[in-house]
Design an enzyme around this catalytic site. Structure first.
Site, mmCIF file in Angstrom:
data_model
loop_
_atom_site.group_PDB
_atom_site.id
_atom_site.type_symbol
_atom_site.label_atom_id
_atom_site.label_comp_id
_atom_site.label_asym_id
_atom_site.label_seq_id
_atom_site.Cartn_x
_atom_site.Cartn_y
_atom_site.Cartn_z
ATOM 1 N N LYS A 119 16.456 -15.860 -0.865
ATOM 2 C CA LYS A 119 15.625 -15.074 -0.108
ATOM 3 C C LYS A 119 15.089 -15.847 0.843
ATOM 4 C CE LYS A 119 13.430 -10.891 -1.354
ATOM 5 N NZ LYS A 119 12.561 -10.256 -2.311
HETATM 6 O O1 G3P Z 1 10.592 -6.450 -2.483
HETATM 7 C C1 G3P Z 1 9.329 -6.043 -1.513
HETATM 8 C C2 G3P Z 1 8.413 -5.506 -2.508
HETATM 9 O O2 G3P Z 1 7.893 -6.183 -3.633
HETATM 10 C C3 G3P Z 1 7.418 -4.803 -1.904
HETATM 11 O O3 G3P Z 1 6.760 -3.885 -2.489
HETATM 12 O O4 G3P Z 1 5.255 -2.210 -2.870
HETATM 13 O O5 G3P Z 1 4.258 -4.396 -2.489
HETATM 14 O O6 G3P Z 1 5.032 -3.312 -0.582
HETATM 15 P P1 G3P Z 1 5.256 -3.394 -1.999
#
Ligand code: G3P
Length: 216
Positions: free
Chosen positions: A83
């Site tokens: 990534k």
């Molecule tokens: O893979 C991306 C993810 O971890 C982000 O999620 O909910 O932290 O925006 P969030």
């Protein structure tokens, strides 16, 4: 749509894998940090549980170091997808590593022009963040629609991975648009099971079954 779990927590990954519906796992430096083990060790354990793509993110910010780190991560297991963040250096590293046959997930995508760059750089996956766009008062779902349309227009093989899926509707809407993959925390995956009529219906079926046993 492939379902990925967005977590580095082994208990959550085991639970999802036991249901037989988890096609892969995405991690990021924040998720790895929560588990308290070095990334190499943690993603190797994840690869032992799930036989599918497992994204492992570099923390270097300059292309040469990103490439070195990416090559190291890719050697951990055949299912590792490296990534890289959507920066100028990230795209440069993506172009170089993709040419070497390393599969790249370009992350932190927040507008469709960025997704075009990732496809041009040979990314295997692009990760637009639905929830975080919604947090800004904009539509994360619209972003997924734009990227899917652009990729279809030009037959780019890059897969659209809808990330930051926090609600059942996020999952349904991205699936309706045709995102190839949805990655979600365990909590969101677990919520997909829920409907009060399922619980109510089952309760009634079991009651009726018990009554029929009493009669016989
Ligand atoms: O893979 C991306 C993810 O971890 C982000 O999620 O909910 O932290 O925006 P969030």
């Amino acid at each position: 749509m492939k379902i990925f779990l967005d977590t580095a927590n082994l208990d959550e990954i085991r639970k999802g894998a036991d249901w037989g519906i988890v096609d892969g796992v995405t991690t990021n430096p924040s998720l790895i940090a929560k588990e308290g083990r070095p990334i190499e060790e943690q993603v190797a354990r994840i690869c032992d549980i799930v036989d599918g793509d497992v994204s492992a993110e570099v923390v270097a910010t300059e292309a040469p170091m990103m490439i070195t780190e990416g090559l190291k991560l890719a050697k951990i297991h055949k299912n590792i997808v490296v990534k890289l963040p959507l920066t100028r250096d990230g795209i440069k590293a993506c172009s170089a590593l993709s040419k070497e046959g390393i599969r790249i997930n370009v992350t932190l995508c927040f507008q469709a022009g960025q997704a075009l760059l990732a496809a041009k750089a040979g990314a295997y996956i692009i990760s637009p963040f639905v929830g975080r766009i919604d947090d800004m008062g904009m539509s994360g779902i619209e972003l997924i629609e734009q990227i899917v349309t652009i990729y279809e227009n030009y037959d780019y093989p890059t897969q659209v991975l809808a990330a930051s899926l926090r609600t059942v509707n996020h999952v349904i809407e991205t699936a309706m648009i045709g995102a190839h993959i949805g990655t979600m925390p365990f909590k969101t995956l677990d919520m997909l099971f829920n409907h009060p009529l399922t619980d109510k219906g089952l309760e009634q079926f079991l009651k009726d079954h018990a009554k029929s046993l009493e009669k016989s």
